[in-house]
Scaffold this active site. Structure first.
Site, short mmCIF file in Angstrom:
data_model
loop_
_atom_site.label_atom_id
_atom_site.label_comp_id
_atom_site.label_asym_id
_atom_site.label_seq_id
_atom_site.Cartn_x
_atom_site.Cartn_y
_atom_site.Cartn_z
N HIS A 58 9.10 6.58 9.60
CA HIS A 58 7.79 6.52 10.25
C HIS A 58 6.87 7.56 9.59
O HIS A 58 7.34 8.49 8.92
CB HIS A 58 7.89 6.77 11.76
CG HIS A 58 8.70 7.97 12.15
ND1 HIS A 58 9.04 8.23 13.44
CD2 HIS A 58 9.22 8.99 11.42
CE1 HIS A 58 9.75 9.35 13.50
NE2 HIS A 58 9.87 9.83 12.29
N ARG A 76 12.76 0.62 7.05
CA ARG A 76 13.83 0.53 8.05
C ARG A 76 14.82 -0.54 7.67
O ARG A 76 14.45 -1.57 7.09
CB ARG A 76 13.25 0.23 9.43
CG ARG A 76 12.48 1.42 9.92
CD ARG A 76 12.13 1.33 11.37
NE ARG A 76 11.08 2.31 11.64
CZ ARG A 76 10.38 2.35 12.74
NH1 ARG A 76 10.60 1.47 13.69
NH2 ARG A 76 9.46 3.26 12.91
N GLN A 106 2.30 1.96 8.61
CA GLN A 106 1.89 2.60 9.87
C GLN A 106 0.69 3.48 9.58
O GLN A 106 0.46 3.90 8.45
CB GLN A 106 3.01 3.52 10.39
CG GLN A 106 4.19 2.79 10.99
CD GLN A 106 5.15 3.76 11.66
OE1 GLN A 106 5.22 4.93 11.31
NE2 GLN A 106 5.90 3.25 12.62
N VAL A 161 6.72 13.30 21.84
CA VAL A 161 5.54 13.40 22.73
C VAL A 161 5.98 13.52 24.18
O VAL A 161 7.04 13.04 24.57
CB VAL A 161 4.60 12.17 22.57
CG1 VAL A 161 3.68 12.32 21.38
CG2 VAL A 161 5.39 10.88 22.49
N ALA A 192 -0.94 12.50 19.64
CA ALA A 192 -0.50 11.83 18.42
C ALA A 192 -0.34 10.35 18.74
O ALA A 192 -0.12 9.98 19.89
CB ALA A 192 0.82 12.41 17.93
N TRP A 209 15.74 4.46 15.07
CA TRP A 209 15.16 4.18 13.76
C TRP A 209 16.29 3.74 12.84
O TRP A 209 17.21 4.53 12.56
CB TRP A 209 14.49 5.45 13.21
CG TRP A 209 13.24 5.74 13.97
CD1 TRP A 209 12.00 5.25 13.69
CD2 TRP A 209 13.09 6.55 15.13
NE1 TRP A 209 11.09 5.70 14.61
CE2 TRP A 209 11.73 6.51 15.51
CE3 TRP A 209 13.97 7.30 15.91
CZ2 TRP A 209 11.23 7.19 16.61
CZ3 TRP A 209 13.47 7.98 17.01
CH2 TRP A 209 12.13 7.92 17.36
#
Ligand code: DAH
Length: 338
Positions: free
Chosen positions: A169, A195, A209, A252, A306, A155
Site C-alpha cells: 500500500h 499484492r 492507490q 488509524v 490519513a 495484505w
C-alpha cells in the site's frame, strides 16, 4: 557486315526495339549469355593463325561491347518508363490537405490522477513519492502492524529473496513523509502497489492507490470527512450521497470507510453495490498515536488524518469500466461516462 560479323548499329537497333524487360532479357541471353552469340564467336578464334586471331578477336570484342551498350541503354530507358508509370498510377495531389494521424490519448488512470493532484495541490498538499520496493519498517512496523500480528495477513504480501516488500500500500509513504518533514504536513502520494492476489474482474496483483496525509494541531474526523466529500464531488462531477462506516486499520484510530452512493443504480440497489445502494470507496481515519510516535512526533501535540483510496475503482466508476483487467491490458474501451 564485316567478315561475317553483325554490325554495332544492327545490334543497337535490335536492343532498342525490345518492348519490355522480358524481351530485353532475351536479347541479353542471345548476345551475352553463356550460350550466346559472343561466346560462340569466341570459340571460332581457336583454329585461326595468331595474326588473324588478334584482328578477329578485336572485332568480336566490338560486337560484345555493342551488345552491352545496347542492353544497358535500353534497360535504363525501360526503368525510367516503369518509374513514370508508377508515379502516374499513384498520382500525388500536392495541394490536398494532409492526412490526419490517429492521436494518442492519456490513459484514464492518468487523466483522473492529474485531476486528483490538481485538486489537492490547490488545497496546499504536496505530492510525495516513495520506493515501490519497501522495507518491513515502512510497509508494516511503523504503521503499527507488528511482526507476527494477524493483521499482516490482510495484505497478501509478496516478498523478494532478500525479504524486501513490493509495497502492499502507499501508506508506507505516510511514514517517509513524517520522517522527512516537520508538521504541519499535507501530502498525497499516488503510486503502484502489489499484492499476491488471484486476478479477476475486481482484483489485480498490481494496482494504484492514492494516499493522503495531513498532520497538524486539532485535527478531527470532520476535517477528513469534508476533505473526502469534496474530493468525491469534484471527481464525479456532482454531489453524491456519502456515509462513513467504522472500520479497522491498525494505523488509524478511529478507522472509517467512506461509502459513496452507487453511481450505477443511483442508490436504489443493484448487483454492483450488492443491493446496498452504496459503494465502499475510501478508507481512512485519524492517524494512530503509535504511528505518529514511530515517526518522532508527539501525539499530544500533533494529530492527523490519513486516507488511502483504491484509485482504480475510482477510475472504473467514473468511466463505467466493469473489469479492472481492462485498465491494464491495453484494450481499453469506454463503456459509459458518468
Ligand atoms: N493502506 C490501506 C490499504 O491498502 C488503506 C488505508 C486505510 C490507508 C486507512 C489509510 C487509512 O491511510 O487511514 O488497505
Amino acid at each position: 557486315m564485316q567478315s561475317g560479323l553483325p554490325s554495332a548499329d544492327a545490334i543497337r537497333d535490335e536492343g532498342a526495339a525490345c518492348p519490355d524487360h522480358a524481351a530485353l532479357e532475351e536479347f541479353r541471353l542471345k548476345w551475352l549469355g553463356k550460350k550466346g552469340e559472343v561466346t560462340a564467336l569466341m570459340k571460332t578464334l581457336g583454329p585461326l593463325a595468331p595474326e588473324l586471331r588478334a584482328e578477329r578477336g578485336a572485332a568480336i570484342n566490338a560486337v560484345k561491347d555493342a551488345a552491352v551498350t545496347a542492353f544497358e541503354a535500353r534497360r535504363a530507358e525501360l526503368d525510367r518508363q516503369a518509374e513514370d508509370a508508377a508515379l502516374q498510377a499513384g498520382w500525388v495531389d500536392v495541394t490536398a490537405p494532409a492526412r490526419g494521424r490517429p492521436l494518442g490519448k492519456l490513459h484514464p488512470i492518468t487523466v483522473l490522477l492529474e485531476e486528483v493532484i490538481d485538486h489537492f495541490t490547490g488545497l496546499g498538499f504536496e505530492v510525495a513519492s516513495g520506493p515501490e520496493i519497501e522495507d518491513e519498517f515502512h510497509n508494516f512496523d511503523a504503521l503499527n502492524i507488528p511482526k507476527d500480528h494477524p493483521a499482516r495477513d490482510v495484505w497478501d504480501t509478496f516478498y523478494t529473496d532478500r525479504r524486501e516488500i513490493p509495497r502492499t500500500h502507499t501508506s508506507s509513504v505516510q511514514i517517509r513523509a513524517m520522517q522527512t518533514r516537520k508538521p504541519p504536513i499535507r501530502v498525497i502520494s499516488p503510486g503502484r502497489v502489489f499484492r499476491n492476489e488471484t486476478i479477476d474482474a475486481t482484483h489485480h496483483a498490481s494496482f494504484n492507490q492514492v494516499e493522503g496525509l495531513l498532520v497538524d494541531r486539532h485535527v478531527t474526523v470532520a476535517h477528513l470527512k469534508h476533505t473526502l466529500e469534496t474530493l468525491v464531488q469534484k471527481l464525479m462531477g456532482r454531489k453524491l450521497e456519502t456515509r462513513f462506516r467504522p472500520a479497522f486499520y491498525p494505523f488509524v484510530e478511529p478507522g472509517l470507510d467512506l461509502d459513496v452512493q452507487c453511481v450505477f443504480c443511483g442508490g436504489v440497489g443493484c448487483s454492483i453495490c450488492k443491493g446496498s445502494g452504496y459503494i465502499e470507496l475510501i478508507p481512512g481515519g485519524l492517524v494512530h498515536p503509535k504511528v505518529l510516535a514511530s515517526c518522532g512526533l508527539d501525539p499530544d501535540e500533533w494529530q492527523g488524518f490519513a486516507f488511502g483510496m483504491g484509485f482504480d475503482r475510482m477510475v472504473m466508476m467514473r468511466y463505467g469500466i466493469d473489469d479492472i483487467r481492462r485498465l491494464y491490458d491495453g484494450r481499453l474501451q469506454l463503456v459509459r461516462q458518468f
